[in-house]
Design an enzyme around this catalytic site. Structure first.
Site, mmCIF file in Angstrom:
data_model
loop_
_atom_site.group_PDB
_atom_site.id
_atom_site.type_symbol
_atom_site.label_atom_id
_atom_site.label_comp_id
_atom_site.label_asym_id
_atom_site.label_seq_id
_atom_site.Cartn_x
_atom_site.Cartn_y
_atom_site.Cartn_z
ATOM 1 N N ASN A 47 0.718 -1.206 0.100
ATOM 2 C CA ASN A 47 0.037 0.103 0.095
ATOM 3 C C ASN A 47 0.940 1.204 0.160
ATOM 4 O O ASN A 47 2.058 1.187 0.872
ATOM 5 C CB ASN A 47 -0.851 -0.163 1.103
ATOM 6 C CG ASN A 47 -0.514 -0.125 2.358
ATOM 7 O OD1 ASN A 47 0.482 -0.803 2.613
ATOM 8 N ND2 ASN A 47 -1.048 0.409 3.318
ATOM 9 N N GLU A 70 0.308 5.293 0.596
ATOM 10 C CA GLU A 70 -0.689 6.207 1.129
ATOM 11 C C GLU A 70 -0.033 7.425 0.522
ATOM 12 O O GLU A 70 0.927 7.776 0.042
ATOM 13 C CB GLU A 70 -0.741 6.148 2.642
ATOM 14 C CG GLU A 70 -1.438 4.844 3.131
ATOM 15 C CD GLU A 70 -1.431 4.737 4.530
ATOM 16 O OE1 GLU A 70 -1.126 5.922 5.405
ATOM 17 O OE2 GLU A 70 -2.260 3.793 4.942
ATOM 18 N N CYS A 107 -4.203 0.696 -2.503
ATOM 19 C CA CYS A 107 -4.057 -0.548 -1.820
ATOM 20 C C CYS A 107 -2.990 -1.262 -2.414
ATOM 21 O O CYS A 107 -2.753 -1.471 -3.532
ATOM 22 C CB CYS A 107 -5.344 -1.411 -1.899
ATOM 23 S SG CYS A 107 -6.727 -0.401 -0.846
ATOM 24 N N GLU A 153 -3.283 -4.426 -2.877
ATOM 25 C CA GLU A 153 -3.602 -5.458 -3.799
ATOM 26 C C GLU A 153 -3.743 -4.856 -5.239
ATOM 27 O O GLU A 153 -3.228 -5.481 -6.335
ATOM 28 C CB GLU A 153 -5.056 -5.901 -3.701
ATOM 29 C CG GLU A 153 -5.219 -6.778 -2.335
ATOM 30 C CD GLU A 153 -5.385 -5.997 -1.097
ATOM 31 O OE1 GLU A 153 -4.879 -4.733 -0.965
ATOM 32 O OE2 GLU A 153 -6.065 -6.440 -0.248
ATOM 33 N N CYS A 184 -10.170 -4.941 0.720
ATOM 34 C CA CYS A 184 -11.488 -3.878 0.809
ATOM 35 C C CYS A 184 -12.362 -4.346 -0.550
ATOM 36 O O CYS A 184 -12.020 -5.094 -1.098
ATOM 37 C CB CYS A 184 -11.146 -2.719 0.740
ATOM 38 S SG CYS A 184 -10.422 -2.003 -0.811
ATOM 39 N N CYS A 186 -11.084 -3.697 -3.798
ATOM 40 C CA CYS A 186 -9.914 -4.553 -4.407
ATOM 41 C C CYS A 186 -10.442 -5.924 -4.795
ATOM 42 O O CYS A 186 -10.053 -6.580 -5.555
ATOM 43 C CB CYS A 186 -8.778 -4.823 -3.120
ATOM 44 S SG CYS A 186 -7.871 -3.473 -3.149
HETATM 45 N N1 THU Z 1 -5.172 -1.634 2.734
HETATM 46 C C1 THU Z 1 -4.764 -2.203 1.587
HETATM 47 O O1 THU Z 1 -3.624 -2.156 1.144
HETATM 48 N N2 THU Z 1 -5.228 -3.485 1.576
HETATM 49 C C2 THU Z 1 -6.376 -4.036 1.973
HETATM 50 O O2 THU Z 1 -7.220 -4.918 1.681
HETATM 51 C C3 THU Z 1 -6.936 -3.040 3.141
HETATM 52 C C4 THU Z 1 -6.596 -1.791 3.291
HETATM 53 C C5 THU Z 1 -4.616 -0.267 3.118
HETATM 54 C C6 THU Z 1 -5.205 0.870 2.644
HETATM 55 C C7 THU Z 1 -4.448 1.904 3.496
HETATM 56 O O3 THU Z 1 -3.339 2.196 3.213
HETATM 57 C C8 THU Z 1 -4.411 0.929 4.813
HETATM 58 O O4 THU Z 1 -4.682 -0.349 4.513
HETATM 59 C C9 THU Z 1 -5.437 1.381 5.933
HETATM 60 O O5 THU Z 1 -6.820 1.114 5.419
#
Ligand code: THU
Length: 122
Positions: free
Chosen positions: A39, A41, A50, A52, A82, A85
């Site tokens: 991920n 941000e 994300c 994925e 999520c 994804c």
């Molecule tokens: N996140 C992911 O990378 N994958 C997921 O399946 C769930 C959430 C990340 C997004 C964000 O950077 C952090 O987790 C918190 O939501």
């Protein structure tokens, strides 16, 4: 499975998650190769991406388009992907595609169909 778990854990520090403190690593198995994503941000929170989806982007860039299996690792895991994804994974997978949700103590295996029943496809 232990080899994949080692790869996932080894890449955890590559995640860029200064705002949530919630690093995630994804590994997509596609047509005999593996593609990693973390991920990433952003200070403008909705621009965060994300793990994925970054792994899927690496897969597509390499020319592969059929997801055989997905692994997701979080230190707080096993966590499910999520909703967005799940839809992105279905684009290149199928309801039978295995999604392995990893945490420090172990993992659980689901199918994409279990995670996204009645998923939208064209
Ligand atoms: N996140 C992911 O990378 N994958 C997921 O399946 C769930 C959430 C990340 C997004 C964000 O950077 C952090 O987790 C918190 O939501």
């Amino acid at each position: 499975m232990e080899r994949v778990r080692g790869v996932l854990k080894a890449h955890l520090e590559r995640a860029y998650a200064p705002y949530s403190g919630f690093p995630v690593v994804a590994l997509v198995e596609a047509e005999g190769e593996s593609f990693l994503g973390v991920n990433v941000e952003n200070a403008s929170f909705p621009l965060s991406q994300c793990a994925e989806r970054n792994a899927v982007a690496a897969m597509v860039l390499s020319g592969k388009r059929r997801i055989d299996r997905v692994h997701i690792y979080s230190p707080k895991g096993p966590i499910p992907p999520c909703g967005g994804c799940r839809q992105v994974l279905l684009e290149f997978g199928s309801p039978e595609t295995e999604v392995v949700l990893h945490g420090p103590e172990g993992y659980v295996v689901k199918t994409l169909g279990e995670l996204l029943p009645w998923g939208f496809r064209l």
